[in-house]
Design a protein around this motif. Sequence first.
Motif, PDB file in Angstrom:
ATOM      1  N   PHE A  31      18.035  21.015  17.277  1.00 46.74           N
ATOM      2  CA  PHE A  31      19.426  20.587  17.051  1.00 46.74           C
ATOM      3  C   PHE A  31      19.975  21.197  15.762  1.00 46.74           C
ATOM      4  CE2 PHE A  31      21.289  17.492  14.042  1.00 46.74           C
ATOM      5  CZ  PHE A  31      22.615  17.594  14.436  1.00 46.74           C
ATOM      6  N   SER A  32      19.239  21.013  14.672  1.00 47.63           N
ATOM      7  CA  SER A  32      19.720  21.435  13.361  1.00 47.63           C
ATOM      8  C   SER A  32      19.892  22.953  13.280  1.00 47.63           C
ATOM      9  CB  SER A  32      18.741  20.962  12.281  1.00 47.63           C
ATOM     10  OG  SER A  32      19.082  21.497  11.014  1.00 47.63           O
ATOM     11  N   ILE A  33      18.883  23.694  13.730  1.00 44.59           N
ATOM     12  CA  ILE A  33      18.931  25.161  13.609  1.00 44.59           C
ATOM     13  C   ILE A  33      20.041  25.740  14.477  1.00 44.59           C
ATOM     14  CG2 ILE A  33      17.639  27.293  14.013  1.00 44.59           C
ATOM     15  CD1 ILE A  33      15.089  25.721  13.333  1.00 44.59           C
ATOM     16  N   ALA A  34      20.197  25.204  15.695  1.00 50.53           N
ATOM     17  CA  ALA A  34      21.249  25.704  16.584  1.00 50.53           C
ATOM     18  C   ALA A  34      22.634  25.481  15.993  1.00 50.53           C
ATOM     19  CB  ALA A  34      21.130  25.040  17.955  1.00 50.53           C
ATOM     20  N   VAL A  35      22.875  24.298  15.476  1.00 48.44           N
ATOM     21  CA  VAL A  35      24.197  23.971  14.931  1.00 48.44           C
ATOM     22  C   VAL A  35      24.500  24.791  13.682  1.00 48.44           C
ATOM     23  CG1 VAL A  35      25.548  22.146  13.826  1.00 48.44           C
ATOM     24  CG2 VAL A  35      24.294  21.661  15.924  1.00 48.44           C
ATOM     25  N   VAL A  36      23.539  24.885  12.779  1.00 49.23           N
ATOM     26  CA  VAL A  36      23.783  25.594  11.522  1.00 49.23           C
ATOM     27  C   VAL A  36      23.965  27.094  11.754  1.00 49.23           C
ATOM     28  CG1 VAL A  36      22.847  26.170   9.252  1.00 49.23           C
ATOM     29  CG2 VAL A  36      22.579  23.857  10.155  1.00 49.23           C
ATOM     30  N   THR A  37      23.124  27.690  12.593  1.00 54.86           N
ATOM     31  CA  THR A  37      23.273  29.125  12.842  1.00 54.86           C
ATOM     32  C   THR A  37      24.567  29.425  13.595  1.00 54.86           C
ATOM     33  OG1 THR A  37      21.884  28.925  14.832  1.00 54.86           O
ATOM     34  CG2 THR A  37      20.819  29.675  12.799  1.00 54.86           C
ATOM     35  N   ALA A  38      25.038  28.467  14.395  1.00 57.31           N
ATOM     36  CA  ALA A  38      26.319  28.663  15.073  1.00 57.31           C
ATOM     37  C   ALA A  38      27.444  28.846  14.059  1.00 57.31           C
ATOM     38  CB  ALA A  38      26.619  27.476  15.987  1.00 57.31           C
ATOM     39  N   ILE A  39      27.311  28.183  12.920  1.00 51.63           N
ATOM     40  CA  ILE A  39      28.361  28.216  11.897  1.00 51.63           C
ATOM     41  C   ILE A  39      28.178  29.386  10.937  1.00 51.63           C
ATOM     42  CG2 ILE A  39      29.406  26.943   9.985  1.00 51.63           C
ATOM     43  CD1 ILE A  39      28.532  24.360  11.445  1.00 51.63           C
ATOM     44  N   VAL A  40      26.955  29.616  10.465  1.00 52.92           N
ATOM     45  CA  VAL A  40      26.752  30.602   9.397  1.00 52.92           C
ATOM     46  C   VAL A  40      25.970  31.837   9.838  1.00 52.92           C
ATOM     47  CG1 VAL A  40      26.848  28.795   7.645  1.00 52.92           C
ATOM     48  CG2 VAL A  40      24.632  29.461   8.585  1.00 52.92           C
ATOM     49  N   GLY A  41      25.478  31.860  11.080  1.00 48.87           N
ATOM     50  CA  GLY A  41      24.707  33.011  11.537  1.00 48.87           C
ATOM     51  C   GLY A  41      25.562  34.251  11.741  1.00 48.87           C
ATOM     52  N   GLY A  42      24.908  35.383  11.938  1.00 45.95           N
ATOM     53  CA  GLY A  42      25.625  36.643  12.087  1.00 45.95           C
ATOM     54  C   GLY A  42      25.779  37.113  13.514  1.00 45.95           C
ATOM     55  N   ARG A  43      25.144  36.419  14.494  1.00 49.67           N
ATOM     56  CA  ARG A  43      25.203  36.850  15.888  1.00 49.67           C
ATOM     57  C   ARG A  43      25.744  35.718  16.770  1.00 49.67           C
ATOM     58  NH1 ARG A  43      26.256  40.459  19.483  1.00 49.67           N
ATOM     59  NH2 ARG A  43      27.532  38.705  20.178  1.00 49.67           N
ATOM     60  N   PRO A  44      27.049  35.743  17.088  1.00 41.74           N
ATOM     61  CA  PRO A  44      27.594  34.721  17.988  1.00 41.74           C
ATOM     62  C   PRO A  44      26.869  34.731  19.334  1.00 41.74           C
ATOM     63  CG  PRO A  44      29.358  35.954  16.919  1.00 41.74           C
ATOM     64  CD  PRO A  44      28.088  36.663  16.588  1.00 41.74           C
ATOM     65  N   ALA A  45      26.742  33.557  19.923  1.00 42.34           N
ATOM     66  CA  ALA A  45      26.142  33.347  21.247  1.00 42.34           C
ATOM     67  C   ALA A  45      24.622  33.431  21.254  1.00 42.34           C
ATOM     68  CB  ALA A  45      26.708  34.326  22.287  1.00 42.34           C
ATOM     69  N   MET A  46      23.997  33.741  20.144  1.00 39.61           N
ATOM     70  CA  MET A  46      22.535  33.749  20.099  1.00 39.61           C
ATOM     71  C   MET A  46      22.035  32.338  19.813  1.00 39.61           C
ATOM     72  SD  MET A  46      19.968  36.252  17.962  1.00 39.61           S
ATOM     73  CE  MET A  46      20.136  35.496  16.337  1.00 39.61           C
ATOM     74  N   ILE A  47      20.963  31.950  20.475  1.00 42.60           N
ATOM     75  CA  ILE A  47      20.414  30.603  20.326  1.00 42.60           C
ATOM     76  C   ILE A  47      19.194  30.641  19.423  1.00 42.60           C
ATOM     77  CG2 ILE A  47      19.468  28.606  21.525  1.00 42.60           C
ATOM     78  CD1 ILE A  47      22.378  29.231  22.234  1.00 42.60           C
ATOM     79  N   ALA A  59      20.435  35.520   6.345  1.00 46.19           N
ATOM     80  CA  ALA A  59      20.823  34.403   5.488  1.00 46.19           C
ATOM     81  C   ALA A  59      21.118  33.158   6.312  1.00 46.19           C
ATOM     82  CB  ALA A  59      22.043  34.797   4.652  1.00 46.19           C
ATOM     83  N   GLY A  60      21.757  33.333   7.475  1.00 41.07           N
ATOM     84  CA  GLY A  60      22.084  32.192   8.326  1.00 41.07           C
ATOM     85  C   GLY A  60      20.845  31.478   8.831  1.00 41.07           C
ATOM     86  N   GLU A  61      19.840  32.244   9.262  1.00 40.22           N
ATOM     87  CA  GLU A  61      18.577  31.628   9.668  1.00 40.22           C
ATOM     88  C   GLU A  61      17.952  30.883   8.495  1.00 40.22           C
ATOM     89  OE1 GLU A  61      17.162  31.612  12.672  1.00 40.22           O
ATOM     90  OE2 GLU A  61      18.603  32.904  13.688  1.00 40.22           O
ATOM     91  N   GLY A  62      18.100  31.456   7.297  1.00 37.15           N
ATOM     92  CA  GLY A  62      17.556  30.808   6.105  1.00 37.15           C
ATOM     93  C   GLY A  62      18.229  29.485   5.804  1.00 37.15           C
ATOM     94  N   VAL A  63      19.546  29.457   5.865  1.00 39.82           N
ATOM     95  CA  VAL A  63      20.287  28.209   5.624  1.00 39.82           C
ATOM     96  C   VAL A  63      19.884  27.160   6.655  1.00 39.82           C
ATOM     97  CG1 VAL A  63      22.574  27.143   5.600  1.00 39.82           C
ATOM     98  CG2 VAL A  63      22.233  29.385   4.543  1.00 39.82           C
ATOM     99  N   ALA A  64      19.743  27.589   7.915  1.00 38.70           N
ATOM    100  CA  ALA A  64      19.377  26.657   8.985  1.00 38.70           C
ATOM    101  C   ALA A  64      18.001  26.046   8.737  1.00 38.70           C
ATOM    102  CB  ALA A  64      19.400  27.377  10.333  1.00 38.70           C
ATOM    103  N   ASN A  65      17.032  26.860   8.376  1.00 39.72           N
ATOM    104  CA  ASN A  65      15.696  26.321   8.118  1.00 39.72           C
ATOM    105  C   ASN A  65      15.661  25.471   6.853  1.00 39.72           C
ATOM    106  OD1 ASN A  65      13.825  27.312  10.226  1.00 39.72           O
ATOM    107  ND2 ASN A  65      14.527  29.321   9.576  1.00 39.72           N
ATOM    108  N   PHE A  66      16.428  25.862   5.850  1.00 39.87           N
ATOM    109  CA  PHE A  66      16.509  25.080   4.609  1.00 39.87           C
ATOM    110  C   PHE A  66      17.021  23.674   4.910  1.00 39.87           C
ATOM    111  CE2 PHE A  66      18.935  23.619   0.907  1.00 39.87           C
ATOM    112  CZ  PHE A  66      17.973  23.701  -0.090  1.00 39.87           C
ATOM    113  N   VAL A  67      18.092  23.580   5.686  1.00 41.54           N
ATOM    114  CA  VAL A  67      18.662  22.280   6.048  1.00 41.54           C
ATOM    115  C   VAL A  67      17.695  21.493   6.931  1.00 41.54           C
ATOM    116  CG1 VAL A  67      20.518  21.151   7.336  1.00 41.54           C
ATOM    117  CG2 VAL A  67      21.044  23.080   5.827  1.00 41.54           C
ATOM    118  N   THR A  68      17.066  22.188   7.866  1.00 43.17           N
ATOM    119  CA  THR A  68      16.172  21.529   8.821  1.00 43.17           C
ATOM    120  C   THR A  68      15.000  20.850   8.135  1.00 43.17           C
ATOM    121  OG1 THR A  68      16.772  23.079  10.571  1.00 43.17           O
ATOM    122  CG2 THR A  68      14.667  21.938  10.807  1.00 43.17           C
ATOM    123  N   GLY A  69      14.477  21.462   7.074  1.00 45.48           N
ATOM    124  CA  GLY A  69      13.362  20.864   6.346  1.00 45.48           C
ATOM    125  C   GLY A  69      13.705  19.498   5.772  1.00 45.48           C
TER     126      GLY A  69
END
Length: 494
Positions: A52-68, A258-268
């Motif tokens: 849940f957390s990684i999908a939502v955060v990467t949707a906002i700050v990730g660099g590749r739209p539509a990637m899960i 960076a987006g994957e990083g923010v997602a994992n940082f929040v998820t922890g």
Amino acid sequence: MRFYDTFRREWLVNAPTELLSGVLVALALIPEAIGFSIVAGVDPKVGLYASFSIAVVTAIVGGRPAMISAATASTAVLMVTLVKDHGLQYLFAATVLMGLLQIIAGALRLGLLMKFVSRSVMTGFVNALAILIFLAQLPQLTHVGWQTYTMVAVGLAIIYLFPLLTRRVPSALVSIVALTAFAIFTGVKLRTVGDMGDLPSSLPVFAIPHVPFDLETLKIIFPYSLTMAAVGLLESLLTATIVDDMTDTGSDKNRECAGEGVANFVTGFLGGMGGCAMIGQSVINVTAGGRTRLSTFTAGCFLLFLIVVLGDWVKQIPMAALVAVMIMVSISTFSWPSLQNLGSHPLTSTVVMLATTLVVVATGDLSKGVLAGVLLSGVFFAAKVARLLDVTSELSEDGRERTYFITGQVFFASSNSLVDAIDYLGAPERVRIDVSQAHFWDITAIGALDDIVLKLRRHGATVEVLGLNKASSTMVERFGTHHRPEAERRKAAH
């Protein structure tokens, strides 16, 4: 205005299709997240919260739209020892540090490293993932009754035939709903999502990992965090490239890091495990029509809604329905033209593709397969470029001067050929070495030039090197010895 245009392009294009594809992905994420939690040795809610957390955060700050992006097997296997030896709280701390390392990678623009991954490696990576996705379904197809096989067959039939009626609704979603409804109303005995593990009944809560904030903790978690960060970025960047190809669009690889990083940082901090991009779910999303961030965001939010609010219904989804979807993903992911190209493509490209596929399938480690493919690509490329080196010579009419003309690239793989191409025993009084059509790339090449000049001098020839370009001349000045006085050469040698 510019911000609105970007927001509209990345979020609001064809919203109904994006929402439906996100719902489909959410359903497919549940058994995967539970399964990966079991692999890591943690409670199922750890993987579900992470997805849940990684999908939502990467949707906002990730660099590749539509990637899960969500909890994945490639990162889960790296956590087993940490969880077993030190406990769950250290896993959360390692996930936070993993995120920080990925953010740093994005700041250092390490996404540019993708340019060194050849098409053959990408094809091998894709084929290996397709095989692994299919193999992951086999446990759900062993020691089961004929009902399961029938349901899988029906599910595949719906997936491939329903688009003949309409493409407005993802056929995979129709398959899941239809098979679930049939299983509930008929009471047929099938393995369900509920059999995979207990679903959480509450929202994730923000909490700082309960670990000592000292150097000893850092020593424990840093090796795991570094490995998870590297593997996660590798899989995410490769998946982003695949989605780029599928959608004929580009993406910001450094922003994705960076987006994957923010997602994992929040998820922890939300009680989740580390994760990265998932090619299987990304293919489901794109195949169902997902193209924007809305589909990814929907997948994460609807996943949480499913497990917290509709958990009792979700538990009744037959695994056969999800297996049918994943088999479709496996078939769609595999690069079938690569089999046709085995006989027509260069042998080196075929070897790189097959090596990448075999190493990934044999080890189950995507990073090892890609590393093997990249190394083989580098070796084959170096060997190919080395063969382009050409050395010719011309003797003056009086026989007192010979000129060597060197053409091509001189580096570690071609330097020995250059040294062997010179006639030292028959050297005349004067030797001219024309390198105006050559380039010296490394200290091995400079060392080869030194060897040639010094050997010719030992045989009594006066040597002159002509035509060094600016870059090569700079290398010779810094690392060469043949142009230095004898005493200085001896000192450099020692």
